[in-house]
Structures are given as structure tokens and as C-alpha cells.
Design a protein around this motif. Structure first.
Motif, PDB file in Angstrom:
ATOM      1  N   ARG A  75       6.621  -2.815 -19.360  1.00 43.03           N
ATOM      2  CA  ARG A  75       5.820  -4.305 -19.087  1.00 43.03           C
ATOM      3  C   ARG A  75       6.500  -5.595 -19.234  1.00 43.03           C
ATOM      4  O   ARG A  75       6.372  -6.673 -18.599  1.00 43.03           O
ATOM      5  N   ARG A  76       7.521  -5.554 -20.199  1.00 41.46           N
ATOM      6  CA  ARG A  76       8.246  -6.702 -20.568  1.00 41.46           C
ATOM      7  C   ARG A  76       9.255  -6.957 -19.410  1.00 41.46           C
ATOM      8  O   ARG A  76       9.379  -8.028 -18.860  1.00 41.46           O
ATOM      9  N   ARG A  77       9.782  -5.757 -18.929  1.00 45.46           N
ATOM     10  CA  ARG A  77      10.775  -6.082 -17.691  1.00 45.46           C
ATOM     11  C   ARG A  77      10.449  -6.017 -16.430  1.00 45.46           C
ATOM     12  O   ARG A  77      10.700  -7.157 -15.650  1.00 45.46           O
ATOM     13  N   TYR A  78       9.388  -5.349 -15.964  1.00 50.65           N
ATOM     14  CA  TYR A  78       8.700  -5.603 -14.772  1.00 50.65           C
ATOM     15  C   TYR A  78       7.499  -6.594 -14.766  1.00 50.65           C
ATOM     16  O   TYR A  78       7.176  -6.807 -13.340  1.00 50.65           O
ATOM     17  N   GLN A  79       6.877  -7.049 -15.681  1.00 50.56           N
ATOM     18  CA  GLN A  79       5.569  -7.668 -15.888  1.00 50.56           C
ATOM     19  C   GLN A  79       4.677  -7.138 -14.930  1.00 50.56           C
ATOM     20  O   GLN A  79       4.282  -5.990 -15.030  1.00 50.56           O
ATOM     21  N   ASP A  80       4.063  -7.948 -14.052  1.00 53.07           N
ATOM     22  CA  ASP A  80       3.054  -7.605 -13.175  1.00 53.07           C
ATOM     23  C   ASP A  80       3.321  -6.957 -11.938  1.00 53.07           C
ATOM     24  O   ASP A  80       2.386  -6.430 -11.123  1.00 53.07           O
ATOM     25  N   GLN A  81       4.610  -6.699 -11.623  1.00 55.13           N
ATOM     26  CA  GLN A  81       4.985  -6.170 -10.450  1.00 55.13           C
ATOM     27  C   GLN A  81       5.104  -4.404 -10.562  1.00 55.13           C
ATOM     28  O   GLN A  81       4.835  -4.075  -9.412  1.00 55.13           O
ATOM     29  N   LEU A  82       4.900  -4.204 -11.561  1.00 49.68           N
ATOM     30  CA  LEU A  82       4.791  -2.553 -11.787  1.00 49.68           C
ATOM     31  C   LEU A  82       3.304  -2.021 -12.208  1.00 49.68           C
ATOM     32  O   LEU A  82       3.057  -2.718 -13.318  1.00 49.68           O
ATOM     33  N   MET A 111       0.831  -1.106   0.155  1.00 52.35           N
ATOM     34  CA  MET A 111       0.023   0.096  -0.258  1.00 52.35           C
ATOM     35  C   MET A 111       0.901   1.250  -0.096  1.00 52.35           C
ATOM     36  O   MET A 111       2.066   1.513   0.581  1.00 52.35           O
ATOM     37  N   GLN A 112       0.459   2.216  -0.911  1.00 52.63           N
ATOM     38  CA  GLN A 112       1.452   3.395  -0.762  1.00 52.63           C
ATOM     39  C   GLN A 112       1.039   4.301   0.210  1.00 52.63           C
ATOM     40  O   GLN A 112      -0.148   4.327   0.660  1.00 52.63           O
ATOM     41  N   THR A 113       2.291   4.749   1.134  1.00 54.51           N
ATOM     42  CA  THR A 113       2.200   5.553   2.051  1.00 54.51           C
ATOM     43  C   THR A 113       2.306   7.120   2.002  1.00 54.51           C
ATOM     44  O   THR A 113       2.109   7.668   2.938  1.00 54.51           O
ATOM     45  N   SER A 114       2.849   7.407   0.778  1.00 51.09           N
ATOM     46  CA  SER A 114       3.168   8.772   0.495  1.00 51.09           C
ATOM     47  C   SER A 114       2.726   9.367  -0.703  1.00 51.09           C
ATOM     48  O   SER A 114       2.427   8.576  -1.477  1.00 51.09           O
ATOM     49  N   SER A 115       2.847  10.678  -0.979  1.00 53.02           N
ATOM     50  CA  SER A 115       2.659  11.158  -2.421  1.00 53.02           C
ATOM     51  C   SER A 115       3.626  10.512  -3.347  1.00 53.02           C
ATOM     52  O   SER A 115       4.685  10.329  -2.845  1.00 53.02           O
ATOM     53  N   PRO A 116       3.321  10.442  -4.540  1.00 51.38           N
ATOM     54  CA  PRO A 116       4.196   9.983  -5.543  1.00 51.38           C
ATOM     55  C   PRO A 116       5.413  10.986  -5.953  1.00 51.38           C
ATOM     56  O   PRO A 116       5.197  12.096  -5.405  1.00 51.38           O
ATOM     57  N   VAL A 123       0.872  12.135 -18.237  1.00 51.40           N
ATOM     58  CA  VAL A 123       1.246  11.962 -16.648  1.00 51.40           C
ATOM     59  C   VAL A 123       1.100  10.605 -16.294  1.00 51.40           C
ATOM     60  O   VAL A 123      -0.383  10.057 -16.634  1.00 51.40           O
ATOM     61  N   ILE A 124       1.859   9.826 -16.013  1.00 51.03           N
ATOM     62  CA  ILE A 124       1.392   8.321 -15.577  1.00 51.03           C
ATOM     63  C   ILE A 124       2.302   8.142 -14.158  1.00 51.03           C
ATOM     64  O   ILE A 124       3.075   8.495 -13.864  1.00 51.03           O
ATOM     65  N   ASP A 125       1.494   7.429 -13.542  1.00 50.88           N
ATOM     66  CA  ASP A 125       1.752   6.838 -12.040  1.00 50.88           C
ATOM     67  C   ASP A 125       2.275   5.521 -12.310  1.00 50.88           C
ATOM     68  O   ASP A 125       1.728   4.567 -12.677  1.00 50.88           O
ATOM     69  N   PHE A 126       3.412   5.208 -11.812  1.00 50.07           N
ATOM     70  CA  PHE A 126       4.142   3.933 -11.778  1.00 50.07           C
ATOM     71  C   PHE A 126       3.987   3.521 -10.184  1.00 50.07           C
ATOM     72  O   PHE A 126       4.912   3.993  -9.617  1.00 50.07           O
ATOM     73  N   THR A 127       3.509   2.161  -9.982  1.00 48.54           N
ATOM     74  CA  THR A 127       3.878   1.904  -8.401  1.00 48.54           C
ATOM     75  C   THR A 127       4.285   0.547  -8.639  1.00 48.54           C
ATOM     76  O   THR A 127       3.817  -0.428  -9.369  1.00 48.54           O
ATOM     77  N   VAL A 128       5.252   0.286  -7.723  1.00 45.79           N
ATOM     78  CA  VAL A 128       5.781  -1.106  -7.444  1.00 45.79           C
ATOM     79  C   VAL A 128       4.910  -1.827  -6.355  1.00 45.79           C
ATOM     80  O   VAL A 128       4.676  -1.307  -5.517  1.00 45.79           O
ATOM     81  N   HIS A 129       4.480  -2.814  -7.016  1.00 47.88           N
ATOM     82  CA  HIS A 129       3.523  -3.960  -6.097  1.00 47.88           C
ATOM     83  C   HIS A 129       4.350  -4.468  -5.102  1.00 47.88           C
ATOM     84  O   HIS A 129       5.711  -4.731  -5.265  1.00 47.88           O
TER      85      HIS A 129
END
Length: 99
Positions: free
Chosen positions: A52-59, A1-6, A72-78
């Protein structure tokens, strides 16, 4: 879960020849659950495919704004264990830099 602003990553100020390397480096610096808000002057479709190829579903990739001249795109690490893909056993980010 994200705890701060991006964290903001404005690609418009980075020389084009360095952008992809800088973006990958910034993503590697994110911890689990952290996000990077990517700002660009065009839709980076080849970059999105690389990610998508490099990080698959983790990003997780989520468009915040998608216009012809402003993207503007948000990238979040699972968090580990919640997604298929590369994963980092020690919680230090995606862990793909060695591959």
C-alpha cells in the motif's frame, strides 16, 4: 480492465527470506489491468502495508480467501490515469522498481 485469468503466485514454495523480493518482482512484471493471485499459509499484513505504501492506489488488493492457515489475495494493477500513485507512462506495469 482485466482480460485474462490472474497469474498464480504461490508463496508457500518460496524460501521466506526471498518472498518479499519475489512478490515485488512479480508485481513489477504485471501489465496494466493484469492480476496476480497470491496464495500463502498466513495473512501477510506487513507485506500488505508495504504494498500500500509503495504502490498507493495503483494496486487493488482483494482478499479471495482469508483463513488462519490459507490466504488467497488478488492483486490487480490499475490502468494508467485511473488511480493516484506511482504509475507507468509506457504501460509496462506499476513502474516502482526504480524507487
Amino acid at each position: 480492465m482485466q482480460t485474462s485469468s490472474p497469474f498464480i503466485f504461490d508463496a508457500r514454495g518460496i524460501a521466506k527470506r526471498f518472498r518479499h523480493a519475489a512478490i515485488f518482482g512479480a508485481l513489477e512484471a504485471l501489465g496494466e489491468g493484469e492480476s496476480m493471485r497470491f496464495v500463502n499459509d498466513h495473512d501477510p499484513l506487513p507485506l500488505i502495508e508495504q504494498l500500500r505504501r509503495r504502490y498507493q492506489d495503483q494496486l487493488h488488493i482483494a482478499y479471495v480467501q482469508r483463513a488462519d492457515d490459507a490466504v488467497v489475495i488478488d492483486f490487480t494493477v490499475h490502468p494508467a490515469g485511473t488511480a493516484q500513485g506511482c504509475g507507468s507512462a509506457n504501460g509496462t506495469g506499476c513502474g516502482c522498481s526504480g524507487g
